[in-house]
Design a protein around this motif. Sequence first.
Motif, short mmCIF file in Angstrom:
data_model
loop_
_atom_site.label_atom_id
_atom_site.label_comp_id
_atom_site.label_asym_id
_atom_site.label_seq_id
_atom_site.Cartn_x
_atom_site.Cartn_y
_atom_site.Cartn_z
N LYS B 68 24.48 44.98 50.81
CA LYS B 68 25.32 46.08 50.32
C LYS B 68 24.54 47.04 49.42
O LYS B 68 24.86 48.22 49.34
N SER B 69 23.56 46.50 48.71
CA SER B 69 22.84 47.36 47.76
C SER B 69 21.44 46.81 47.50
O SER B 69 21.22 45.60 47.56
N GLY B 70 20.53 47.71 47.23
CA GLY B 70 19.20 47.28 46.82
C GLY B 70 19.27 46.71 45.40
O GLY B 70 20.11 47.13 44.61
N VAL B 71 18.42 45.72 45.12
CA VAL B 71 18.40 45.11 43.79
C VAL B 71 16.97 45.10 43.27
O VAL B 71 16.03 44.72 44.01
N VAL B 72 16.80 45.55 42.04
CA VAL B 72 15.49 45.47 41.39
C VAL B 72 15.65 44.55 40.18
O VAL B 72 16.54 44.77 39.36
N PHE B 73 14.81 43.53 40.12
CA PHE B 73 14.88 42.60 38.99
C PHE B 73 13.59 42.74 38.18
O PHE B 73 12.50 42.51 38.69
N ILE B 74 13.74 43.13 36.92
CA ILE B 74 12.57 43.30 36.05
C ILE B 74 12.63 42.18 35.01
O ILE B 74 13.62 42.05 34.30
N SER B 75 11.54 41.41 34.93
CA SER B 75 11.57 40.32 33.96
C SER B 75 10.30 40.31 33.12
O SER B 75 9.19 40.49 33.63
N LEU B 76 10.48 40.11 31.82
CA LEU B 76 9.35 39.97 30.91
C LEU B 76 9.19 38.53 30.46
O LEU B 76 8.30 38.23 29.65
N ILE B 77 10.07 37.66 30.94
CA ILE B 77 10.00 36.27 30.48
C ILE B 77 9.97 35.24 31.62
O ILE B 77 9.85 34.06 31.37
N ASN B 78 10.12 35.70 32.85
CA ASN B 78 10.09 34.79 33.99
C ASN B 78 9.29 35.42 35.12
O ASN B 78 9.20 36.65 35.21
N ASP B 79 8.75 34.57 36.00
CA ASP B 79 8.16 35.13 37.22
C ASP B 79 9.17 35.00 38.36
O ASP B 79 10.25 34.44 38.18
N SER B 80 8.77 35.50 39.52
CA SER B 80 9.74 35.59 40.63
C SER B 80 10.21 34.21 41.11
O SER B 80 11.31 34.08 41.64
N LEU B 105 6.78 41.57 34.93
CA LEU B 105 6.06 42.06 33.75
C LEU B 105 5.64 40.89 32.85
O LEU B 105 5.04 41.08 31.82
N PHE B 106 6.04 39.69 33.28
CA PHE B 106 5.74 38.49 32.49
C PHE B 106 4.26 38.10 32.61
O PHE B 106 3.58 37.91 31.60
N THR B 107 3.79 38.04 33.84
CA THR B 107 2.39 37.66 34.07
C THR B 107 1.49 38.79 33.53
O THR B 107 1.72 39.96 33.84
N ASP B 108 0.56 38.45 32.72
CA ASP B 108 -0.40 39.41 32.15
C ASP B 108 0.24 40.47 31.24
O ASP B 108 -0.31 41.56 31.09
N LEU B 109 1.39 40.18 30.67
CA LEU B 109 2.04 41.21 29.84
C LEU B 109 1.14 41.69 28.72
O LEU B 109 0.95 42.89 28.51
#
Lengths: 308, 269
Positions: B68-80, B105-109
């Motif tokens: 139904k919709s595109g989803v973008v997940f941005i995380s600074l504390i978890n990986d995919s 954004l978690f890896t190599d932040l």
Amino acid sequence: MSSQTQSSAVLLQRVLSLKEASPLILVLDTIFQSSHTLLSEINHRISTSHPANTVNKQFFSFETTALSPGLSDFEFHDVSCLCIKQVIELISSKINPSVKNLILIDSINYVENVHLSKFINEIIQSENITILTTYHTSLPEFENNYQSNQQGVYPSSYSLLTFIASTILEILPHTPNTHMQDDEESLLKDRTLLQSKGYNNTDFITLHLTNKRKSGRSVNYPFTLNLRNHEAYPLVKQQTPTESDEDLLKGLTTFNLTTSAKQKIVKDQVELPYFQAQELMGEAAGAIVYQYEKDDDYDEEDPYEDPF
Amino acid sequence: MTSQKQELHLFSGNAIIPHKSLTKSHLFTTISHVQGTSPTWLVNYLIDNALYDTCLLNEGQSTRSSVKSGVVFISLINDSKTYEAGLKKLGVDLKSIPQFQFIDLFTDLFTKVQPQEPQSIAKLFDSEVFPHISKTKKPIIFIEGLELLLLSTQITSIQLLGYLSQLTSLSKSLFLITPSDSELHDITTINTQSSRQHQYHDFLIRVLHRTNLNIALRPLSTGKAKDVTGTLTISRGSVPFEGLDGLEILEREYLYLVSRDNSVKLFFR
């Protein structure tokens, strides 16, 4: 409705529809009841009381990213990325001197304390400009460097704004059964922050109107605003007697008008004659019973006897 | 006596994410939590709902059709991997869905962000986040761990809100997942504007003045219980949500239980 409540309702209508001259209308809100619904209400009242295109409505936003449907006839400007000087220039360029101008700023918390008075002063340059702005009182104010350099004499943003504003509209949640005071106190605590149900009502709000006259007189009226039918109901405070009659009599004369506690006790102990009479109640089944006492003058003739 | 299982609804008309209304209005939601009430399970269900408008917690909402919709997940504390594993248990293979994008954004932040240089955060968003979000088909964005930047660098709450504003304008719905432990924002004993607690408190209150919906996960105030993990509260935010056909936020409070096998049960409170 008393004349006072009538005049307060008229004043509110005049303020909300921009009929009352007021260079700065300050709206005070909290996370429990935001100003969004009130701003839509103000816009509704302006639209219904002014002919089309007679009010230049400009929305300058530091906070909201888009206009809500209730403010759709405003011209929207996102100023969150601009410096204060650029914001002032933009606002000045949007003012139309030939009509009434309504400058909505959402919210003034984003203007730094040190720039605040200059910011407002530079916008209000003529009589046909009204600034309508929101100030979030939930945001705590901290002593900044400028205030420290001024040895603590520079006022906070809240003090400055409430001093400059000619009209203050303080919004409170319309929740008669909850204890607002408790919530305000526990606002900083985790349990209420972000998990308060029953607030941000879109149908009813409580509004405290403070209007300052040029004479220096300031009036304050509380209202309940029904946002569905756009009606305002003045809140009349219940007159609760704070002083007893005894207290009112004190200090009025050089002699004593009141009774002391000892006198009251003695007074209560006095046995009044009808108390004794009530002890015999019921014995004569409702008939009038006359009991002779030793000094009574006994007359054998019955005054009510038929002479014929 | 057995407890009745209840269904998760955020809006009237049995809606969780109101996909139809998002064509007209933007929805900004906070998901706040504290230690002991991790929101991962809820976020998994919300990702599923954002993608397919389905929810396995509810009866009759388990059949998946098209995205139904595109989803973008941005995380600074978890990986995919965290969410790929969680969604797999719900029957969703995130790797095979091109409309789902995970921005890690978690890896190599901290090789990209210098704590003393707020400009490095601007670079991070300009290079790693904004270019990867479609401007033509606005997605539903989830962002978690944003407070990490506030607590570990010199960025101010207002600068951080600037990035949130940009994400808001790039999305049709934004979910901010953030902790609300009192230790992070307790300012009762601090009176300096530069303190991290103050900045985080300021950030939270300013966010609350922008949200349409607040979801809070908290432990029971009476202590721990075997059959209840915590409470889930749904409340209106400061900005009224203008949905289609009179859609309204359903203010509710649930008790929830996350079992060892990660199955979740909800109960009305």
